[in-house]
Design a protein around this motif. Sequence first.
Motif, PDB file in Angstrom:
ATOM      1  N   SER A   1       0.864  -1.187   0.000  1.00  0.00           N
ATOM      2  CA  SER A   1       0.000   0.000   0.000  1.00  0.00           C
ATOM      3  C   SER A   1       0.899   1.236   0.000  1.00  0.00           C
ATOM      4  O   SER A   1       2.084   1.145   0.371  1.00  0.00           O
ATOM      5  N   PRO A   2       0.372   2.405  -0.375  1.00  0.00           N
ATOM      6  CA  PRO A   2       1.195   3.615  -0.362  1.00  0.00           C
ATOM      7  C   PRO A   2       1.830   3.871   1.015  1.00  0.00           C
ATOM      8  O   PRO A   2       2.992   4.273   1.095  1.00  0.00           O
TER       9      PRO A   2
ATOM     10  N   THR B   1       4.176  12.334  -0.241  1.00  0.00           N
ATOM     11  CA  THR B   1       5.426  12.535  -0.994  1.00  0.00           C
ATOM     12  C   THR B   1       5.651  11.374  -1.968  1.00  0.00           C
ATOM     13  O   THR B   1       6.084  11.579  -3.101  1.00  0.00           O
ATOM     14  N   VAL B   2       5.359  10.167  -1.508  1.00  0.00           N
ATOM     15  CA  VAL B   2       5.511   9.001  -2.382  1.00  0.00           C
ATOM     16  C   VAL B   2       4.593   9.136  -3.601  1.00  0.00           C
ATOM     17  O   VAL B   2       5.007   8.894  -4.746  1.00  0.00           O
TER      18      VAL B   2
ATOM     19  N   ALA C   1       5.817   9.574  -7.501  1.00  0.00           N
ATOM     20  CA  ALA C   1       5.376   8.601  -8.512  1.00  0.00           C
ATOM     21  C   ALA C   1       4.818   9.338  -9.717  1.00  0.00           C
ATOM     22  O   ALA C   1       5.111   8.993 -10.873  1.00  0.00           O
ATOM     23  N   ASP C   2       4.045  10.394  -9.450  1.00  0.00           N
ATOM     24  CA  ASP C   2       3.417  11.134 -10.535  1.00  0.00           C
ATOM     25  C   ASP C   2       4.438  12.000 -11.284  1.00  0.00           C
ATOM     26  O   ASP C   2       4.560  11.929 -12.510  1.00  0.00           O
ATOM     27  N   ALA C   3       5.200  12.796 -10.533  1.00  0.00           N
ATOM     28  CA  ALA C   3       6.123  13.756 -11.164  1.00  0.00           C
ATOM     29  C   ALA C   3       7.224  13.048 -11.952  1.00  0.00           C
ATOM     30  O   ALA C   3       7.642  13.517 -13.009  1.00  0.00           O
ATOM     31  N   PHE C   4       7.704  11.919 -11.437  1.00  0.00           N
ATOM     32  CA  PHE C   4       8.873  11.267 -12.045  1.00  0.00           C
ATOM     33  C   PHE C   4       8.518   9.985 -12.786  1.00  0.00           C
ATOM     34  O   PHE C   4       9.405   9.191 -13.127  1.00  0.00           O
TER      35      PHE C   4
ATOM     36  N   GLY D   1      14.557   5.730  -9.211  1.00  0.00           N
ATOM     37  CA  GLY D   1      13.994   6.765  -8.339  1.00  0.00           C
ATOM     38  C   GLY D   1      13.996   6.309  -6.903  1.00  0.00           C
ATOM     39  O   GLY D   1      12.987   6.368  -6.217  1.00  0.00           O
ATOM     40  N   GLY D   2      15.157   5.850  -6.438  1.00  0.00           N
ATOM     41  CA  GLY D   2      15.308   5.384  -5.057  1.00  0.00           C
ATOM     42  C   GLY D   2      15.586   3.898  -5.005  1.00  0.00           C
ATOM     43  O   GLY D   2      14.879   3.098  -5.626  1.00  0.00           O
TER      44      GLY D   2
END
Length: 260
Positions: A12-13, A37-38, A42-45, A77-78
Amino acid sequence: MAVELRSARLLSPSERAALFNAAYEGYLVPFHVDEATVAFMADAFDLDPDASRIAYGDGEPVGLANLGVRGEDGWIGGIGVVTAARRSGVGKALMQAVHEQARERGIRRVWLEVIVENTGAFALYEKLGYRTVRDVEVWSLPLSVSESSDAREIPAEGAHARIRELSSEREPWQRADETVAHYDNVRGLATDAGAALHRQPGEHVQLLQIGGEAEPLLRALRMLGPVSVLNLPADDPAAPVLRELGAAVAVRQHEMLLEL
Ligand SMILES: CC(C)(COP(=O)(O)OP(=O)(O)OC[C@H]1O[C@@H](n2cnc3c(N)ncnc32)[C@H](O)[C@@H]1OP(=O)(O)O)[C@@H](O)C(=O)NCCC(=O)NCCS
């Protein structure tokens, strides 16, 4: 420890945020994400939860690797492994699993950035075949209210077109056109000799892209608030101007590339 790798979609998020924080324990810069932030990242990147991987050790989540997907380009991304499970091959297995996912999606190039002092992660990436392409820096420029600048606000589309005329340098993933397209309230600034794109989601002004003569643009931006610039190439013409204006480098990173 028996390690299994599964899709990040299974968490889950809020579980993803908790694992992200645990996996970045002891990181070189303070790191804490929450669910919002997660979701934002996810959306921006363009992070793809189906392509991203979670490592389970004896049934418990012990690490994660996020993959951003944009056509033939991918981006890490991490990636992190909880302290107790480090140095047992989990990080390497996560990276290899994400590369496999990338290949299946037709990705040809995988990019990442690593803080220069993070020698352990750097060693892992080199072992996997990544090579440093250039160094990039995170800058911060303090607020200064008493400035003069002939920069004027123009529509973001016009500023973007002008930047692309003035600069042919590839933008790093987190400031690339695809990222900018995900943001609301992107604003344009221009002079006769330069242009910039920026946004101000809170106190800080984020400089997203800049081209041409930087000084009047930076002077105008720092009247709005403290300015931050993420991953500016070390040899960008704006870097010496930032230094001259009193800005400081918070972090220096290697930008690395793996060709699949
Ligand atoms: C970087 C990180 C993900 C590595 O995960 P890991 O599971 O410990 O890595 P692995 O055990 O798979 O290591 C594989 C190889 O990478 C290199 N490596 C990994 N960590 C290293 C370290 N601390 N020092 C030196 N080399 C290291 C080694 O060559 C290692 O092989 P070896 O153990 O046979 O010598 C982990 O240290 C971590 O989560 N750090 C905090 C978050 C972070 O820095 N993420 C990277 C952001 S760019």
